[in-house]
Design an enzyme around this catalytic site. Sequence first.
Site, short mmCIF file in Angstrom:
data_model
loop_
_atom_site.label_atom_id
_atom_site.label_comp_id
_atom_site.label_asym_id
_atom_site.label_seq_id
_atom_site.Cartn_x
_atom_site.Cartn_y
_atom_site.Cartn_z
N HIS A 16 -7.03 -6.01 -0.86
CA HIS A 16 -5.95 -5.11 -0.55
C HIS A 16 -5.14 -5.79 0.10
O HIS A 16 -5.33 -6.04 1.52
CB HIS A 16 -6.53 -3.79 -0.05
CG HIS A 16 -5.41 -2.67 0.19
ND1 HIS A 16 -4.69 -2.36 -0.97
CD2 HIS A 16 -4.96 -2.07 0.96
CE1 HIS A 16 -3.79 -1.46 -0.67
NE2 HIS A 16 -3.93 -1.06 0.68
N SER A 25 0.87 -1.33 0.08
CA SER A 25 -0.10 0.03 -0.16
C SER A 25 0.91 1.26 0.00
O SER A 25 1.76 1.38 -0.85
CB SER A 25 -0.89 0.05 1.02
OG SER A 25 -2.08 0.98 0.93
N ASP A 39 -8.66 -5.75 -5.28
CA ASP A 39 -8.11 -4.86 -4.44
C ASP A 39 -9.37 -3.45 -4.25
O ASP A 39 -9.71 -2.98 -5.22
CB ASP A 39 -6.90 -4.06 -4.92
CG ASP A 39 -6.35 -3.40 -3.92
OD1 ASP A 39 -6.99 -2.49 -3.16
OD2 ASP A 39 -5.10 -3.27 -3.71
#
Length: 529
Positions: free
Chosen positions: A458, A200, A421
């Site tokens: 994610h 991320s 995601d």
Amino acid sequence: MKRRFLLIATAAVAAATAVYAPVSAASLTVSTPSECSPIPVEAPAGAEVESVTAVSRPAGTFQVPGVPPLGGFPVPDVPARCEVTVTLTHGGDHARVRVWLPDTGWNGRFQVAGGSAYAAGDNGAALSTGVKQGYAMATTDAGVGDALDTSWALKDGRIDQTLLTNFADRSQHELALVGKQVIAAVYGKAASYSYWNGCSTGGRQGFMEAQRYPNDFDGILANAPGINWNQFEIATLWPQVVMNERKTYPTSCEFGAFNAAALRACDGRDGLRDGLVSGACDYDPRRLIGKKIVCDGKEVTITAADAAVVGAIWDGPRTRSGKRLWYGLPVGASFDFLAASAPDESGAVHGVPFLVPAAWAATFVKKNPEYDTSKLTYSKFEELFRQARTAYDDVIGTRDADLSAFRDAGGKLLTWHGTRDQLIPTEGTVDYRRRVERATGGDVDDFFRLFLAPGTEHCGLSGGQADDLAALIAWVEHGRPPATLSATLTTASGERVHRNLCRYPLVSRSVGQTRGFRCVPAGRMTHPA
């Protein structure tokens, strides 16, 4: 609601104990610290060293600070270690670099833990887990706040450029320089290899290192990366714009019906019906119009307006003239975060923008933390998109596709991204990879490999992890580039299965009844100008 947002926004922290795979250190020399005491540290250019502290910690359980899910959980059996903290300043800020060095069993490697959302580094979860596996670990707070804290950004109505520069790129570079100094001073020798590890925001930081500081790390692991920062941050407000403009706010149950229908339609294309769709799913949401479903015990009918909202969210943001600006939510990804809504006191439904892009738009782009992103129109959204790129692409955009310096330095870049995601559009990472090919001259697999993880959210938060660090180390240290990436994925039924991820642009296809898979070419994607 906020707890749910925190859980996803800090997926890299919550999953920290799962991403550090043990790796044999047989070929490396094991060292022990010569001492654990304050050591002289030379400040990187443009910085000053404010302080250096060193503390010896005994072996035992490390309690990650904070409250669940960000912290408040134990990491058992953390070995005795030397903890060194170096505080840097650039004129008023206080950026802390923390380095943890195992007393015994150091594997000779230096590993850096990246951040998540607006946090520049780790809260101790990754540090303690990495030290358990023999790494000398390091991280930085860049002088900023926690994952959802942007209070540092504005000073008297203006962006604090010092802290923004820290967060964008400077602090991770200084972390690399300072961490290497500390390791050499404490162990009496340099680390044999240096690695970046993040997801991320941590993934964005890794790509920024490859772009701007190509000599900092031998290997960079950068998953579900927040690259193309301004495009993806503003683009993830698009679902709110669509619902607001169309005055239609499907419920989570209704959104889920579209994802379930898409999964039924696209599942099995790889030869196995398990919910792990490999390759793009082109399901048309209009096929669900008129379908009756049950939500909260009541029967509801999917409308044309519902389907139009879903189609626009999947398609992604466009200008009023129809030009694509960026990519949309991947088909199959949860709508619960970017397309959330709730009733107000009068019962009227309104959008609830996701905290991370809403903070970027309000605090950084508009310089007004009270700016309401739930009321964006198409025209205001397009203006906001342009403003963000103009103001911040050169600072934090992390989209420079020329990685030739990183390639020439011998660096290796490995990344994987889940196809579901729900926070960072997967196709943005694919887009970047294709631009690197164009900028660097064709095949880039000798230094940059991308793997897409079917059915994975994610940072793999709800199931889905790859043996990524071990693969990167084998590539860097033994010249064995990964043709596939061993992973554990979660099927639609919740079963955990082992499957090799295919190297982009290949996708997996089932082989006969053996449940084995092979990697085959996939169709080409379209991309924005």
